[in-house]
Design a protein around this motif. Sequence first.
Motif, PDB file in Angstrom:
ATOM      1  N   THR A  38       0.822  -1.208   0.000  1.00 16.21           N
ATOM      2  CA  THR A  38       0.000   0.000   0.000  1.00 16.21           C
ATOM      3  C   THR A  38       0.853   1.253   0.000  1.00 16.21           C
ATOM      4  O   THR A  38       0.617   2.176  -0.785  1.00 16.21           O
ATOM      5  N   PHE A  69       2.564   1.911  -3.255  1.00 15.29           N
ATOM      6  CA  PHE A  69       1.660   2.513  -4.229  1.00 15.29           C
ATOM      7  C   PHE A  69       1.391   3.971  -3.895  1.00 15.29           C
ATOM      8  O   PHE A  69       1.413   4.840  -4.763  1.00 15.29           O
ATOM      9  N   VAL A  70       1.144   4.240  -2.611  1.00 15.46           N
ATOM     10  CA  VAL A  70       0.828   5.612  -2.207  1.00 15.46           C
ATOM     11  C   VAL A  70       2.007   6.539  -2.479  1.00 15.46           C
ATOM     12  O   VAL A  70       1.830   7.676  -2.946  1.00 15.46           O
ATOM     13  N   PHE A 125      -3.196   3.853 -13.254  1.00 16.19           N
ATOM     14  CA  PHE A 125      -4.410   3.243 -13.799  1.00 16.19           C
ATOM     15  C   PHE A 125      -4.723   3.764 -15.200  1.00 16.19           C
ATOM     16  O   PHE A 125      -5.142   3.005 -16.067  1.00 16.19           O
ATOM     17  N   PHE A 164       2.216   6.642  -6.542  1.00 14.45           N
ATOM     18  CA  PHE A 164       1.066   7.104  -7.315  1.00 14.45           C
ATOM     19  C   PHE A 164      -0.058   7.665  -6.450  1.00 14.45           C
ATOM     20  O   PHE A 164      -1.154   7.894  -6.951  1.00 14.45           O
ATOM     21  N   GLY A 165       0.198   7.855  -5.152  1.00 10.25           N
ATOM     22  CA  GLY A 165      -0.873   8.280  -4.253  1.00 10.25           C
ATOM     23  C   GLY A 165      -1.490   9.613  -4.622  1.00 10.25           C
ATOM     24  O   GLY A 165      -2.684   9.814  -4.436  1.00 10.25           O
ATOM     25  N   GLY A 180      -8.659   5.201 -12.297  1.00  9.45           N
ATOM     26  CA  GLY A 180      -7.717   6.303 -12.149  1.00  9.45           C
ATOM     27  C   GLY A 180      -8.408   7.647 -12.058  1.00  9.45           C
ATOM     28  O   GLY A 180      -8.048   8.502 -11.250  1.00  9.45           O
ATOM     29  N   GLN A 235      -1.280  10.958  -7.746  1.00  5.60           N
ATOM     30  CA  GLN A 235      -1.695  10.951  -9.155  1.00  5.60           C
ATOM     31  C   GLN A 235      -1.964   9.511  -9.604  1.00  5.60           C
ATOM     32  O   GLN A 235      -1.205   8.950 -10.402  1.00  5.60           O
ATOM     33  N   PRO A 236      -3.035   8.893  -9.106  1.00 12.09           N
ATOM     34  CA  PRO A 236      -3.326   7.500  -9.482  1.00 12.09           C
ATOM     35  C   PRO A 236      -3.592   7.326 -10.967  1.00 12.09           C
ATOM     36  O   PRO A 236      -3.443   6.224 -11.493  1.00 12.09           O
ATOM     37  N   GLY A 282     -10.040   7.912  -8.677  1.00 10.73           N
ATOM     38  CA  GLY A 282      -9.008   8.143  -7.675  1.00 10.73           C
ATOM     39  C   GLY A 282      -8.574   9.590  -7.631  1.00 10.73           C
ATOM     40  O   GLY A 282      -8.395  10.179  -6.559  1.00 10.73           O
ATOM     41  N   GLU A 283      -8.392  10.191  -8.796  1.00 10.31           N
ATOM     42  CA  GLU A 283      -8.025  11.619  -8.847  1.00 10.31           C
ATOM     43  C   GLU A 283      -9.109  12.486  -8.225  1.00 10.31           C
ATOM     44  O   GLU A 283      -8.815  13.430  -7.478  1.00 10.31           O
TER      45      GLU A 283
END
Length: 324
Positions: A221, A224-225, A236, A228-229, A291, A231-232, A294-295
């Motif tokens: 986790t 990833f954060v 994606f 890309f936390g 994605g 700017q997911p 998420g944004e």
Amino acid sequence: MNLSVVIPLLNEEESLKELHDWIAKVMQSNHFLYEIIFIDDGSTDSSWDIIVGLAREHPSVKGIRFQRNFGKSQALHAGFNAVKGDVIITMDADLQDNPDEIPELYNMIREEGYELVSGWKKKRYDSVLFKNMPSKLFNWAARKTSGVKLHDFNCGLKAFDRKVVKNIEVSGEMHRYIPVLAKNAGFSNIGEKVVRHQARKYGKTKFGMERFINGFLDLITIWFVSKFGKQPMHLFGAWGVIMFIIGFGFAIFLGVDKLFINPAGRLITSRPQFFIALTAMLIGSQLFLAGFLGEMIIRSRKNEARYSVSDEINFTQKEEQYSS
């Protein structure tokens, strides 16, 4: 105030008074102005009664009690919100962390300019099979994944500059990765100090083997954060576009083949390429949508407390500097 000592705890009634007296002795011998903040994470024994008694007797002691057990990360989060000291020390309540390390940790922050110093229990008094070996594997994976070169990420004894704890959010079970959270927040001057580890004197550990499974999941986790936390869409969206292009390419191939190359051949829907094209375009669209959502969530998310406090002691009075 020179120092704030933050101590999360769960059912540690036997060790609290001894730990307080040990810390107080170290503080007074070094002439520190300090506070000790105990965070009772839903204890079911008499831990809170002992904290209340210590707070009545010693104005430097403060206490926060949760309504139920929310976890060590939430306890640290509550403590970090409450601290007043220039340097913050975290330690466990089971007497396995040595308060005599505090002056040197303090000097590493104030004199040597470190923003965070993490303890390294180089010699441990734990089970080799169930704690030491899994811990080594866990720390190796954390170093490789995060890029933070520490030997012991999960050591409870750490020292922080005040600005660090006020700019990181410790949630979920991310207490294991506070150095990584600090690095992601822009605090790169992270040091390490070999500290003395002591055998548990009272009670038993509150963590089982599941903590290593949870730890590795949290590691994924936080990787990833950190990548890309914010700017997911970069992950994606990119994979979504790639998958959609692959599927669309197969669809174009099927269409051209049916119209111009082999009009009398099999139906498009009976060919495996049709299902590859359909699946790839669906997956690509879903990844792109994930994605995008998420944004949107990141831009609208507000920090919310994930714990509820039932009692506090010594926080409502006028803040003073304590030396004893």
